[in-house]
Design a protein around this motif. Structure first.
Motif, PDB file in Angstrom:
ATOM      1  N   GLU A  82       0.829  -1.210   0.000  1.00 46.06           N
ATOM      2  CA  GLU A  82       0.000   0.000   0.000  1.00 46.06           C
ATOM      3  C   GLU A  82       0.862   1.259   0.000  1.00 46.06           C
ATOM      4  OE1 GLU A  82      -2.452  -0.923   3.467  1.00 46.06           O
ATOM      5  OE2 GLU A  82      -4.194  -0.568   2.185  1.00 46.06           O
ATOM      6  N   ARG A  83       1.922   1.257   0.785  1.00 50.87           N
ATOM      7  CA  ARG A  83       2.815   2.420   0.824  1.00 50.87           C
ATOM      8  C   ARG A  83       3.463   2.647  -0.534  1.00 50.87           C
ATOM      9  NH1 ARG A  83       5.616   0.994   6.514  1.00 50.87           N
ATOM     10  NH2 ARG A  83       3.913   1.681   7.844  1.00 50.87           N
ATOM     11  N   LEU A  84       3.890   1.566  -1.182  1.00 45.79           N
ATOM     12  CA  LEU A  84       4.481   1.703  -2.503  1.00 45.79           C
ATOM     13  C   LEU A  84       3.462   2.214  -3.513  1.00 45.79           C
ATOM     14  CD1 LEU A  84       6.678  -1.517  -2.642  1.00 45.79           C
ATOM     15  CD2 LEU A  84       7.487   0.835  -2.637  1.00 45.79           C
ATOM     16  N   ALA A  85       2.229   1.756  -3.411  1.00 42.76           N
ATOM     17  CA  ALA A  85       1.185   2.212  -4.331  1.00 42.76           C
ATOM     18  C   ALA A  85       0.905   3.700  -4.131  1.00 42.76           C
ATOM     19  CB  ALA A  85      -0.084   1.385  -4.138  1.00 42.76           C
ATOM     20  N   TRP A  86       0.808   4.137  -2.881  1.00 47.09           N
ATOM     21  CA  TRP A  86       0.575   5.562  -2.628  1.00 47.09           C
ATOM     22  C   TRP A  86       1.771   6.390  -3.075  1.00 47.09           C
ATOM     23  CZ3 TRP A  86      -3.886   7.593  -2.365  1.00 47.09           C
ATOM     24  CH2 TRP A  86      -4.953   6.911  -1.798  1.00 47.09           C
ATOM     25  N   THR A  87       2.979   5.869  -2.883  1.00 46.05           N
ATOM     26  CA  THR A  87       4.178   6.558  -3.352  1.00 46.05           C
ATOM     27  C   THR A  87       4.135   6.719  -4.866  1.00 46.05           C
ATOM     28  OG1 THR A  87       5.460   5.661  -1.519  1.00 46.05           O
ATOM     29  CG2 THR A  87       6.703   6.466  -3.422  1.00 46.05           C
ATOM     30  N   SER A  88       3.700   5.681  -5.547  1.00 50.69           N
ATOM     31  CA  SER A  88       3.581   5.742  -6.993  1.00 50.69           C
ATOM     32  C   SER A  88       2.578   6.801  -7.425  1.00 50.69           C
ATOM     33  CB  SER A  88       3.163   4.381  -7.543  1.00 50.69           C
ATOM     34  OG  SER A  88       2.839   4.490  -8.898  1.00 50.69           O
ATOM     35  N   LEU A  89       1.449   6.880  -6.738  1.00 45.94           N
ATOM     36  CA  LEU A  89       0.453   7.893  -7.094  1.00 45.94           C
ATOM     37  C   LEU A  89       0.993   9.305  -6.867  1.00 45.94           C
ATOM     38  CD1 LEU A  89      -2.829   6.228  -5.815  1.00 45.94           C
ATOM     39  CD2 LEU A  89      -2.018   6.456  -8.168  1.00 45.94           C
ATOM     40  N   VAL A  90       1.798   9.478  -5.831  1.00 46.81           N
ATOM     41  CA  VAL A  90       2.426  10.786  -5.591  1.00 46.81           C
ATOM     42  C   VAL A  90       3.419  11.096  -6.708  1.00 46.81           C
ATOM     43  CG1 VAL A  90       3.991  12.038  -4.056  1.00 46.81           C
ATOM     44  CG2 VAL A  90       2.059  10.782  -3.112  1.00 46.81           C
ATOM     45  N   LEU A  91       4.205  10.094  -7.121  1.00 45.57           N
ATOM     46  CA  LEU A  91       5.148  10.296  -8.216  1.00 45.57           C
ATOM     47  C   LEU A  91       4.432  10.652  -9.515  1.00 45.57           C
ATOM     48  CD1 LEU A  91       7.707   7.416  -7.599  1.00 45.57           C
ATOM     49  CD2 LEU A  91       8.086   9.854  -7.301  1.00 45.57           C
ATOM     50  N   VAL A  92       3.309  10.016  -9.761  1.00 46.37           N
ATOM     51  CA  VAL A  92       2.522  10.332 -10.957  1.00 46.37           C
ATOM     52  C   VAL A  92       2.012  11.767 -10.892  1.00 46.37           C
ATOM     53  CG1 VAL A  92       0.365   9.813 -12.159  1.00 46.37           C
ATOM     54  CG2 VAL A  92       1.879   7.962 -11.493  1.00 46.37           C
ATOM     55  N   ALA A  93       1.519  12.171  -9.733  1.00 48.39           N
ATOM     56  CA  ALA A  93       1.026  13.540  -9.582  1.00 48.39           C
ATOM     57  C   ALA A  93       2.151  14.549  -9.801  1.00 48.39           C
ATOM     58  CB  ALA A  93       0.396  13.723  -8.204  1.00 48.39           C
ATOM     59  N   VAL A  94       3.323  14.278  -9.261  1.00 40.66           N
ATOM     60  CA  VAL A  94       4.470  15.174  -9.458  1.00 40.66           C
ATOM     61  C   VAL A  94       4.839  15.230 -10.934  1.00 40.66           C
ATOM     62  CG1 VAL A  94       6.950  15.398  -9.002  1.00 40.66           C
ATOM     63  CG2 VAL A  94       5.375  14.941  -7.126  1.00 40.66           C
ATOM     64  N   SER A  95       4.840  14.088 -11.614  1.00 39.42           N
ATOM     65  CA  SER A  95       5.168  14.055 -13.036  1.00 39.42           C
ATOM     66  C   SER A  95       4.179  14.874 -13.858  1.00 39.42           C
ATOM     67  CB  SER A  95       5.178  12.615 -13.552  1.00 39.42           C
ATOM     68  OG  SER A  95       6.171  11.876 -12.926  1.00 39.42           O
ATOM     69  N   VAL A  96       2.900  14.736 -13.548  1.00 37.36           N
ATOM     70  CA  VAL A  96       1.877  15.482 -14.287  1.00 37.36           C
ATOM     71  C   VAL A  96       2.044  16.982 -14.060  1.00 37.36           C
ATOM     72  CG1 VAL A  96      -0.604  15.945 -14.394  1.00 37.36           C
ATOM     73  CG2 VAL A  96       0.228  13.596 -14.399  1.00 37.36           C
ATOM     74  N   VAL A  97       2.309  17.389 -12.831  1.00 36.95           N
ATOM     75  CA  VAL A  97       2.503  18.813 -12.541  1.00 36.95           C
ATOM     76  C   VAL A  97       3.735  19.343 -13.270  1.00 36.95           C
ATOM     77  CG1 VAL A  97       3.097  20.445 -10.706  1.00 36.95           C
ATOM     78  CG2 VAL A  97       1.266  18.793 -10.366  1.00 36.95           C
ATOM     79  N   VAL A  98       4.821  18.584 -13.272  1.00 37.42           N
ATOM     80  CA  VAL A  98       6.038  19.032 -13.961  1.00 37.42           C
ATOM     81  C   VAL A  98       5.783  19.163 -15.455  1.00 37.42           C
ATOM     82  CG1 VAL A  98       8.372  18.291 -14.608  1.00 37.42           C
ATOM     83  CG2 VAL A  98       7.657  18.202 -12.226  1.00 37.42           C
ATOM     84  N   VAL A  99       5.101  18.200 -16.047  1.00 32.48           N
ATOM     85  CA  VAL A  99       4.803  18.259 -17.478  1.00 32.48           C
ATOM     86  C   VAL A  99       3.905  19.460 -17.785  1.00 32.48           C
ATOM     87  CG1 VAL A  99       3.533  17.075 -19.325  1.00 32.48           C
ATOM     88  CG2 VAL A  99       5.185  15.824 -17.947  1.00 32.48           C
TER      89      VAL A  99
END
Length: 121
Positions: A82-99
């Motif tokens: 679960e922690r890894l999944a939430w970490t992944s969702l945070v990474l996706v959100a950061v990637s979308v904001v950067v793009v």
């Protein structure tokens, strides 16, 4: 293991012969594997799908573990997944904001309208 003098060792509750042996939930392994895959692909925005599936399976696994009255184990693997999944969702959100920020900056730097040569009125 040493026991303090004057204290008796804690006796475990007697098990019924027909009780199943505690076993690790297979969904706990799946949640961890999906969470790991999601975390590895999180910056590439591909981590959304495995992370979502991992969180959905984690919810099911928690319900099944609760209903099994302690005969399904694997809570640690479930938490890690679960922690890894939430970490992944945070990474996706950061990637979308950067793009989006890069896209807005490039759009702002682009010339507006048609660019004519200097000698054209």
């Amino acid at each position: 293991m040493t026991i303090a003098p004057g204290s008796a060792p804690a006796a475990s509750a007697p098990r019924h012969p027909l009780d199943p042996d505690p076993v690790r939930a297979t969904k706990a392994r799946a949640v961890f594997a999906l969470g790991l895959m999601a975390a590895l692909t999180g910056l590439l925005i591909g981590g959304v799908v495995p992370a979502t599936v991992a969180l959905y399976l984690a919810r099911q696994a928690r319900r099944e573990a609760y209903a099994s009255a302690g005969f399904l184990t694997g809570a640690a693997w479930l938490r890690r997944g679960e922690r890894l999944a939430w970490t992944s969702l945070v990474l996706v959100a950061v990637s979308v904001v950067v793009v989006l920020v890069i896209g807005v900056i490039r759009l702002a730097e682009a010339p507006y309208g048609q660019d004519f040569a200097p000698d054209v009125d």
